[in-house]
Design a protein around this motif. Structure first.
Motif, PDB file in Angstrom:
ATOM      1  N   PRO A 192      -0.141   2.883  -7.617  1.00  0.00           N
ATOM      2  CA  PRO A 192      -0.254   2.073  -7.978  1.00  0.00           C
ATOM      3  C   PRO A 192       1.265   1.035  -9.006  1.00  0.00           C
ATOM      4  O   PRO A 192       2.102   0.407  -8.307  1.00  0.00           O
ATOM      5  CB  PRO A 192      -1.286   0.953  -8.877  1.00  0.00           C
ATOM      6  N   SER A 193       0.894   1.888  -9.703  1.00  0.00           N
ATOM      7  CA  SER A 193       2.143   2.019 -11.101  1.00  0.00           C
ATOM      8  C   SER A 193       3.711   1.902 -10.442  1.00  0.00           C
ATOM      9  O   SER A 193       4.406   2.033 -10.926  1.00  0.00           O
ATOM     10  CB  SER A 193       1.927   2.693 -12.191  1.00  0.00           C
ATOM     11  N   ASP A 194       3.374   2.961  -9.269  1.00  0.00           N
ATOM     12  CA  ASP A 194       5.199   3.094  -8.647  1.00  0.00           C
ATOM     13  C   ASP A 194       5.109   1.808  -7.537  1.00  0.00           C
ATOM     14  O   ASP A 194       6.127   1.400  -7.521  1.00  0.00           O
ATOM     15  CB  ASP A 194       4.597   4.436  -7.686  1.00  0.00           C
ATOM     16  N   ALA A 195       4.230   1.656  -6.971  1.00  0.00           N
ATOM     17  CA  ALA A 195       4.250   0.873  -6.073  1.00  0.00           C
ATOM     18  C   ALA A 195       4.889  -1.029  -6.667  1.00  0.00           C
ATOM     19  O   ALA A 195       5.660  -1.525  -6.184  1.00  0.00           O
ATOM     20  CB  ALA A 195       3.105  -0.041  -5.160  1.00  0.00           C
ATOM     21  N   ILE A 196       4.141  -1.088  -7.913  1.00  0.00           N
ATOM     22  CA  ILE A 196       4.407  -2.275  -8.277  1.00  0.00           C
ATOM     23  C   ILE A 196       5.793  -2.323  -9.559  1.00  0.00           C
ATOM     24  O   ILE A 196       6.623  -3.241  -9.505  1.00  0.00           O
ATOM     25  CB  ILE A 196       3.358  -2.742 -10.030  1.00  0.00           C
ATOM     26  N   ASN A 197       6.534  -1.037  -9.799  1.00  0.00           N
ATOM     27  CA  ASN A 197       7.177  -0.656 -10.143  1.00  0.00           C
ATOM     28  C   ASN A 197       7.966  -0.992  -9.032  1.00  0.00           C
ATOM     29  O   ASN A 197       9.668  -2.354  -9.547  1.00  0.00           O
ATOM     30  CB  ASN A 197       8.091   0.519 -10.658  1.00  0.00           C
ATOM     31  N   LEU A 198       8.843  -0.379  -7.350  1.00  0.00           N
ATOM     32  CA  LEU A 198       9.956  -0.760  -6.557  1.00  0.00           C
ATOM     33  C   LEU A 198       9.202  -2.369  -6.508  1.00  0.00           C
ATOM     34  O   LEU A 198      10.516  -3.029  -5.952  1.00  0.00           O
ATOM     35  CB  LEU A 198       8.971  -0.400  -5.315  1.00  0.00           C
ATOM     36  N   ALA A 199       7.990  -3.006  -6.269  1.00  0.00           N
ATOM     37  CA  ALA A 199       7.946  -4.227  -5.576  1.00  0.00           C
ATOM     38  C   ALA A 199       8.947  -5.516  -6.685  1.00  0.00           C
ATOM     39  O   ALA A 199       9.797  -6.045  -6.293  1.00  0.00           O
ATOM     40  CB  ALA A 199       6.887  -4.919  -5.923  1.00  0.00           C
TER      41      ALA A 199
END
Length: 163
Positions: free
Chosen positions: A105-112
């Motif tokens: 989730p942390s990587d997905a949120i960073n990209l979003a």
């Protein structure tokens, strides 16, 4: 799916681990705290504060690669919670193809955040993440404490211990 936004980053008072706080766009009481790593929290903070690194860091590099390959990040979904671990998916459109990529989730949120893409949470994840309901009088007190804690968060609290 419930659309969320990044409320901010805080520190767990016990473990001193960073927590990204997601809040539902249409319901201010729906909050999902996800414990994340320091590097990921620092990257989220940098993006929220509009701080651009002089050279591409990991998430900027990933964004550049996706764009150079003709892709576009459509959305991210916090899709599951198993054994206290959150799972996410990144949806990338490239031409007529949509790629669904497993992610933390942390990587997905960073990209979003870098793409300006929406963040969604599967309603089942919110159900699984809820703690058992306290008695009505305890519930009001807990809501009051949480509301006070959230209202009193300052930018300095988000940065503390992450640099």
């Amino acid at each position: 799916m419930i659309e969320m936004f990044v409320q901010g980053i805080s520190l767990d008072p016990v473990s001193q681990m960073p927590i990204v706080l997601l809040r539902a766009k249409d319901d201010e009481e729906t909050i999902l705290p996800i414990w994340i790593g320091g590097f990921e929290a620092e990257s989220i903070l940098r993006e929220l504060q509009g701080v651009q690194p002089p050279r591409p860091m990991t998430y900027e590099l990933t964004k550049n690669i996706i764009q150079q390959l003709g892709g576009r990040l459509e959305k991210v979904v916090i899709s599951d919670l198993k054994d206290s671990t959150y799972y996410a998916e990144i949806y990338i459109t490239q031409g007529t193809n949509t790629l669904v990529i497993d992610s933390r989730p942390s990587d997905a949120i960073n990209l979003a955040l870098r793409f300006g893409a929406p963040i969604f949470v599967n309603p089942e994840v919110l159900e699984k993440s809820h703690v058992p309901k306290p008695e009505p009088e305890e519930e009001e007190e807990e809501k009051k404490k949480l509301r006070e804690w959230l209202e009193n968060l300052r930018p300095e609290d988000f940065e503390k211990g992450l640099s």
